[in-house]
Scaffold this motif. Structure first.
Motif: not given
Ligand code: UD1
Ligand code: MG
Length: 446
Positions: A11-15, A25-27, A77-81, A102-105, A157-159, A201-204, A230-232
């Motif tokens: 579960i990615l939750a470091a953002g 932290p957001k989560v 370093t929080q440099d991406g999923t 899974l994403l924590g958000d 492709r990211e936004e 990006y994990i999406t790559d 959940c971003n906002t």
């Molecule tokens: C991400 C996805 C996007 C998807 C969306 C769904 C990427 C690059 N983008 O965008 O394709 O449509 O989620 O909601 O994956 N996190 C970490 N470490 C980091 C950055 C993020 O653990 O360095 C965690 C955050 O805590 C969060 C999750 O990963 O729980 C997603 O990060 P977030 O910045 O919210 O990505 P989105 O812009 O929402």
């Protein structure tokens, strides 16, 4: 090929959750009083995975405590999923099976949806990844799934990186992936941060895997609300509303009547038995349970309370932590109860305060009566025996003990214990002056 392989959930939750404009932290932001990350974990536990790893940021001690005893790894370093997943792989070096990311958000993902995603990873022999997609009328902010004419996912492709044409794509990445663990390190090794955010990006990964002959299948959820990210703070309120609706529906399916469900606010741990009738505008805080056939009238506020069967409460009643309400009790308007036990069939029908009190059965606590429980320094107990009749506007100055069957006369301030079946009255002597009012009016010219 089977999908009974060992399963590790990451579960990615470091953002930091910069877009939440918050110190925590957001989560750790809550839905129905429970942090988002714990919603994810509650769903994950139903999968019964072999490993569960939560990726957190440095110094996120509250988050580590909230997920304990689950394993955490720190992303320096929080440099991406993608980089977050890499941090988790350090703890999964010898793991051979599937990795569900899974994403924590994205807190409200269900067991069925996760299971569907895991199955999709076994679509064909070449499928090494599955991604959970959803169709959105407004895909803004989400990564777009770029799928070719044959239905094969080419890339995500990211936004920020999408062309005007790509932005039109309305099937998006929910952020959940299932991956063949044996290949993840190989793919991660090729991630670069050449994109608009300068992040890994994990999406790559699907595009990297495709170059190596590994396909990504797309599992499409038909319930996009469940996987909204959940971003906002606005997203948070939308998720809160959705989770409220789901919990209200659960209770209604179990036999609870809600006259206006949208105005009933529930906590994640609320317990309500069948046959309960809830009128509009009722708030349930932490730790409340409601027995069978209770009638809750409009505008009540409850926290830390157990309410016995067949009790009637409200309108406008407040139960504070430590309220243990018996069966067939009547609590009327503008009554506040705190840290007190109320015996079966007792009545506190209007305008009362009961704090730090043990009240027996069949007590009548009349209008305006109160326990005086605080002396400015300490709280004190009031004990009221069974069958006691407490008149209106009585002050019971604690510590005080009223025996069974006592009568307390209206208007009395009781400062000493009263033996069973006695009457206690404390009042100034009334004085009546005949004709005084008429004379006064005449003097005033009225
Ligand atoms: C991400 C996805 C996007 C998807 C969306 C769904 C990427 C690059 N983008 O965008 O394709 O449509 O989620 O909601 O994956 N996190 C970490 N470490 C980091 C950055 C993020 O653990 O360095 C965690 C955050 O805590 C969060 C999750 O990963 O729980 C997603 O990060 P977030 O910045 O919210 O990505 P989105 O812009 O929402
Ligand atoms: Mg997000």
């Amino acid at each position: 090929m089977s999908n009974n392989n060992p399963l590790a959930v990451v579960i990615l939750a470091a953002g930091k959750g910069t877009r939440m404009k918050s110190d925590k932290p957001k989560v750790m932001h809550e839905l129905l009083g429970l942090p988002m990350i714990n919603w994810v974990l509650n769903s994950v536990e139903q999968l019964n995975p072999d490993r569960t790893i939560i990726v957190i940021g440095q110094g996120m001690d509250d988050l580590a405590a909230a997920v304990a005893p689950h394993e955490t790894v720190v992303q320096i370093t929080q440099d991406g999923t993608g980089s977050a997943l890499k941090s988790a792989m350090g703890a999964l070096q010898d793991f051979d099976g599937d990795i569900l990311v899974l994403l924590g958000d994205t807190p409200l993902i269900s067991l069925e949806t996760m299971s569907g995603l895991i199955s999709a990873r076994y679509q064909c022999a070449q499928t090494g990844i599955s991604v959970l997609g959803m169709y959105l009328d407004n895909p803004y902010g989400y990564g777009r799934l770029l799928i070719d004419n044959e239905g094969t996912l080419q890339d995500i492709r990211e936004e920020k990186d999408a062309s005007a044409e790509e932005k039109q794509v309305n099937i998006v990445n929910t952020g959940a992936f299932c991956m063949d663990a044996t290949k993840v390190n190989d793919w991660l090794g090729e991630l670069v941060n050449v994109n608009a955010s300068g992040e890994y990006y994990i999406t790559d990964i699907p595009e990297i895997a495709a170059r190596k002959g590994v396909k990504t299948s797309v599992a499409v959820t038909n319930n996009p609300k469940e996987v909204q990210g959940c971003n906002t703070r606005i997203h948070l309120s939308e998720l809160e509303q959705y989770a409220q609706v789901k919990l209200r529906e659960k209770f209604m399916n179990e036999g609870v009547v809600m006259q206006d469900p949208s105005s009933v606010y529930l906590h994640h741990d609320t317990k309500i038995s069948s046959g309960v009738l809830i009128e509009p505008n009722v708030y349930f805080g932490k730790d409340v349970s409601v027995g069978a056939n209770v009638h809750i009238k409009a505008f009540c506020h409850f926290e830390g309370a157990n309410i016995g069967d067949n009790t009637i409460i409200g309108p406008f009643a407040r139960l504070r932590p430590g309220s243990e309400i018996g069966k067939e009790v009547r609590i009327g308007n503008f009554v506040e109860i705190k840290k007190s036990q109320i015996g079966d069939r007792s009545k506190i029908s209007h305008l009362g305060y009961v704090g730090d009190c043990t009240m027996g059965k069949d007590v009548n606590f009349s209008c305006g009566a109160i326990t005086v429980n605080y002396d400015g320094f300490d709280k004190h107990q009031t004990v009221i025996g069974d069958g006691t009749m407490i008149g209106s506007n009585v002050n019971l100055v604690a510590p005080v003990n009223l025996g069974n069957g006592t009568f307390i006369a209206a208007g009395s301030t009781i400062t000493a214990d009263v033996p069973p079946n006695a009457l206690s009255v404390e009042r100034g002597k009334a004085k009546t002056i005949e004709g005084w009012a008429a004379a006064y009016r005449k003097r005033k010219g009225g």
